[in-house]
Scaffold this active site. Structure first.
Site, PDB file in Angstrom:
ATOM      1  N   GLY A 189       0.824  -1.206   0.000  1.00 23.82           N
ATOM      2  CA  GLY A 189       0.000   0.000   0.000  1.00 23.82           C
ATOM      3  C   GLY A 189       0.854   1.250   0.000  1.00 23.82           C
ATOM      4  CB  SER A 190      -0.105   4.795  -0.305  1.00 22.96           C
ATOM      5  OG  SER A 190      -0.806   4.582  -1.509  1.00 22.96           O
ATOM      6  N   PRO A 191       2.703   4.701   1.237  1.00 27.93           N
ATOM      7  CG  PRO A 191       4.714   5.644   0.551  1.00 27.93           C
ATOM      8  CD  PRO A 191       3.357   5.279   0.048  1.00 27.93           C
ATOM      9  N   GLY A 192       2.681   5.509   4.740  1.00 30.91           N
ATOM     10  CA  GLY A 192       1.946   6.241   5.758  1.00 30.91           C
ATOM     11  C   GLY A 192       0.555   5.741   6.034  1.00 30.91           C
ATOM     12  N   GLY A 197      -0.113   2.865   7.771  1.00 32.30           N
ATOM     13  CA  GLY A 197      -0.183   2.102   9.015  1.00 32.30           C
ATOM     14  C   GLY A 197       0.420   0.716   8.969  1.00 32.30           C
ATOM     15  CE  LYS A 198       3.490  -0.034   3.737  1.00 29.10           C
ATOM     16  NZ  LYS A 198       2.825   1.194   3.276  1.00 29.10           N
ATOM     17  CB  SER A 199       5.709   0.478  10.547  1.00 23.67           C
ATOM     18  OG  SER A 199       5.177   1.785  10.720  1.00 23.67           O
ATOM     19  CB  SER A 223      -5.363  13.599 -16.922  1.00 17.79           C
ATOM     20  OG  SER A 223      -4.091  14.217 -16.841  1.00 17.79           O
ATOM     21  CE  LYS A 247      -4.929  16.580 -13.249  1.00 15.68           C
ATOM     22  NZ  LYS A 247      -5.517  15.585 -14.183  1.00 15.68           N
TER      23      LYS A 247
END
Length: 708
Positions: A128-131, A133-135, A581, A624
């Site tokens: 998943g994306s950093p930050g 809650g993995k750790s 896009s 944007k």
């Protein structure tokens, strides 16, 4: 994964057999060890568990349980209230849970998986994306594993082969006692040898002075005797075991973060010994160093960005997972430690591998298979539905961050509301809150620092607003500088009408937007006509240009088989252009150039485009739109499917008009200038696509396609 390693020490000495120790020395060592409570079971190789608590089975069962916030709640107005109906004046009124697992916000699926993995001792891979809650979940698992299984690991000298030290395991806390007993025994032996040495030296010197009357000879003999005794005493120190892993003061199961660890730190190492002979060498068992896999025995080994480990380390890690034990040897071939290899050392750990989506590309397939075959794979959510209960948990999250820091003033109600509004905005989706809580926690800390610098009792809304300006990402700062520089050099065109030029929009990083003009020119071709696009377009952007060319052929009366269409992304920068896009921007610019109809320059646009002319949703719409407003533009065209995702700051709401569209004909109707020419072109497009549009309206389902 079980470990059947021999934990039986010699029944008479608490360690491995040693031919160099006398029976009397053995008995002395036994007496010393017996003086320590509970060591009898160690000598007998019996892991006594009678005095150990039953563990944390109840805690494991509670993992993932809902923790109610201890504060009054107005249930009637909970859905409309930003704080979910909480009746509080500040985060000081919120009680923070003690257990780390109860502090996890969102990620319900991941919490359930961790619950099962902790109970069944399974491996987990979190992507998943950093930050997100993995750790934090990995640390929570280490707090839930039973403590009574922890072990100390001792490394002993091997009298038969000094390069193959012996390894023994004992219950946690008893390793220190065994080492102390061996040290005391060695001290007693050294005292006895020293006493004997000085007696012999005194006799030799007395004999040389009084009888032989050769003082120089007596001094030389005394020196030889001294060196001989000192050399011989080194054997006593070699008998003291090396306490490789000490869990005596460990209150929970071990948690080892091996992110980015080199081979020695991960797998263990043997230090180099520059003095390998002459009585100055260090015993090989004293040079053994544990790796993270050994320290994590009976606990959790956490490796983030698993793909950054080299392939050899991943292969050896795979062996350690399978065997539950792994020998330690020197990692450098040029080191004397490379000749040392211990008996297998226990490493019965639960592995939690983590990373972004690209982590799976460079991960050893067999290692991933091992984790998947003996555990779970989890994808971490980026957002969660915006419900009253979740907003209450976000309030508790702010209280957790304040308590964890220990120096920040608590947030008052209005400040909490502003943080939750920012969580909505960062989610990028209507009705959702972001779960990238590390970044949101950074905003909380910056706001708290601002309030603390002004010696405020509580952090206020103004502090949060100021923190949002101060805590801009590097990409946001670059984007703002980019916009200002374009204004200085008059590169931003925000008024008038121009043929073949359209203000496109792009994102920089994850939380900033820029205006990216696109220009098109149609020229006679020297051969078969082709579409030429410049601006360092990446693969997806090139494919989008090809899709646009199909639309141009369908909607334009011009024969472009003998004409070249040139498309330029102006000042795209070194990073180039990625994604699709800008599809409606390219299509509008090319049709404008082909039909010789100007485009209004007071507007910008973003949106993907299907080959049939449907405008599809894209990401980063909010950022944007804000970039267009900062550049002085009056209107912005966005996909209709993205209308629900717009959450711009209040300061920009009055600055720009947002126009949602669902088809390329609607884009052209808004963007093109010159009434006669525009009306004729739009009418022609409507005649071409009218039936298709009617069918699409009839068959449209309730959902919208995902952003491209």
């Amino acid at each position: 994964m079980s470990n059947d390693m021999d934990t039986d020490d010699d029944p008479e000495d608490g360690g491995p057999d040693s031919a160099e120790e006398s029976p009397a020395a053995f008995e002395d060592a036994v007496d010393d060890i017996d003086d320590v409570d509970g060591i009898e079971s160690v000598r007998d190789g019996d892991d006594d568990e009678s005095g150990v608590p039953d563990g944390n089975e109840g805690t494991i069962d509670d993992l993932g349980s809902e923790v109610e916030i201890d504060a009054p709640v107005d249930e009637e107005n909970a859905e409309d209230d930003i704080l979910g109906g909480l009746k509080i004046d500040s985060t000081h009124d919120i009680e923070v849970p003690d257990r780390l697992v109860d502090q996890v916000i969102g990620q319900d699926h991941a919490r359930d998986v961790v619950k099962k993995a902790a109970k069944q001792r399974r491996h987990v891979m979190m992507i998943g994306s950093p930050g997100t809650g993995k750790s934090m979940l990995a640390k929570a698992m280490s707090q839930l594993l039973p403590k009574e299984e922890l072990q100390d690991v001792l490394v002993y000298h091997n009298p038969d082969d000094g390069n193959e030290p012996k390894v023994r395991t004992v219950p946690a806390g008893k390793g220190d006692q065994i080492v102390d007993a061996h040290k005391e025994e060695a001290r007693k032996r050294n005292q006895m040898r020293s006493f004997l040495m000085w007696i012999i030296i005194a006799i030799v010197i007395g004999y040389a002075l009084l009888i032989v009357q050769q003082p120089l000879l007596g001094i030389l003999a005394a020196g030889v005797i001294y060196l001989a005794f000192r050399y011989g005493s080194r054997g006593n120190d070699a008998m003291i075991p090396n306490l490789l892993v000490n869990n005596a003061e460990q209150n929970t199961a071990p948690f080892e973060d091996a992110t980015g660890a080199h081979a020695g730190a991960l797998l263990g190492d043997v230090r180099h010994d520059p003095f390998q002979s002459g009585g100055m060498e260090t015993p090989s068992h004293d040079r053994v160093e544990p790796g993270a896999i050994h320290k994590a025995n009976k606990g959790v080994l956490f490796v983030d960005e698993i793909n950054t480990l080299d392939i050899r380390s991943q292969q050896k890690l795979m062996t350690a997972i399978q065997e539950g034990k792994f020998s330690i040897t020197g990692q450098s071939e040029r080191s004397s430690g490379a000749m040392v290899q211990t008996e297998p050392v226990p490493c019965d750990f639960i592995m939690i591998a983590a990373g972004n989506l690209d982590a799976m590309e460079n991960m050893h397939p067999a290692l991933r298979s091992r984790i998947k075959g003996y555990g779970y794979e989890v994808y971490m959510d980026d957002t969660i539905e915006d419900e009253a209960e979740m907003r209450r948990k976000y309030t508790r999250f702010i209280a957790q961050e304040v308590e964890k820091d220990g120096r920040l003033p608590h947030f008052d109600r209005e400040a909490v509301e502003e943080v939750i509004l920012e969580a909505r905005r960062r989610a990028g989706r209507k009705g959702h809150l972001t779960l990238k809580l590390r970044d949101l926690g950074g905003l909380v800390r910056v706001a708290g620092d601002i309030a603390r610098a002004e010696d405020k009792e509580y952090t206020e809304r103004e502090d949060v607003l100021q923190a949002k300006r101060r805590s801009r990402s590097i990409e946001q700062q670059l984007a703002d500088n980019y916009i200002e520089r374009r204004k200085d050099y008059e590169l931003t065109v925000n008024q008038g009408d121009v043929i073949g030029r359209v203000n496109g929009l792009a994102v920089m990083g994850e939380d900033s937007g820029i205006v990216l003009p696109v220009m098109a020119e149609v020229t006679p071709s020297q051969g078969p006509g082709e579409v030429i696009a410049t601006g360092q377009l990446k693969e997806m952007a090139q494919e989008a240009v090809q899709n646009v060319s199909a639309i141009i052929k369908k909607f334009s009366d011009e024969d472009i088989t003998e004409r070249d269409v040139h498309i330029q992304f102006v000042q795209a920068g070194e990073g180039g252009v990625d994604g699709d896009s800008a599809s409606i921007t390219v299509a509008t610019a090319v049709i404008s150039a082909l039909e010789d109809v100007p485009v209004e320059q007071n507007m910008a646009m973003t949106g993907s485009l299907s080959v049939r002319g449907d405008v599809l949703p894209v990401g980063g719409v909010t950022h944007k739109i804000e970039a267009a407003a900062k550049s002085g533009l009056d209107k912005v065209i966005i996909p209709k499917a993205n209308e629900q995702d717009v959450m711009i700051e209040e300061e920009y709401e009055e600055m720009i008009e947002i126009i949602p569209v669902s088809h390329i004909s609607e884009v052209l109707e808004v963007a093109l200038a010159g009434e006669p020419e525009k009306d004729g072109l739009v009418d022609r497009l409507k005649n071409i696509t009218g039936k298709a549009l009617e069918q699409r309206e009839v068959g449209r389902s309730g959902g919208s396609p995902s952003p491209q």
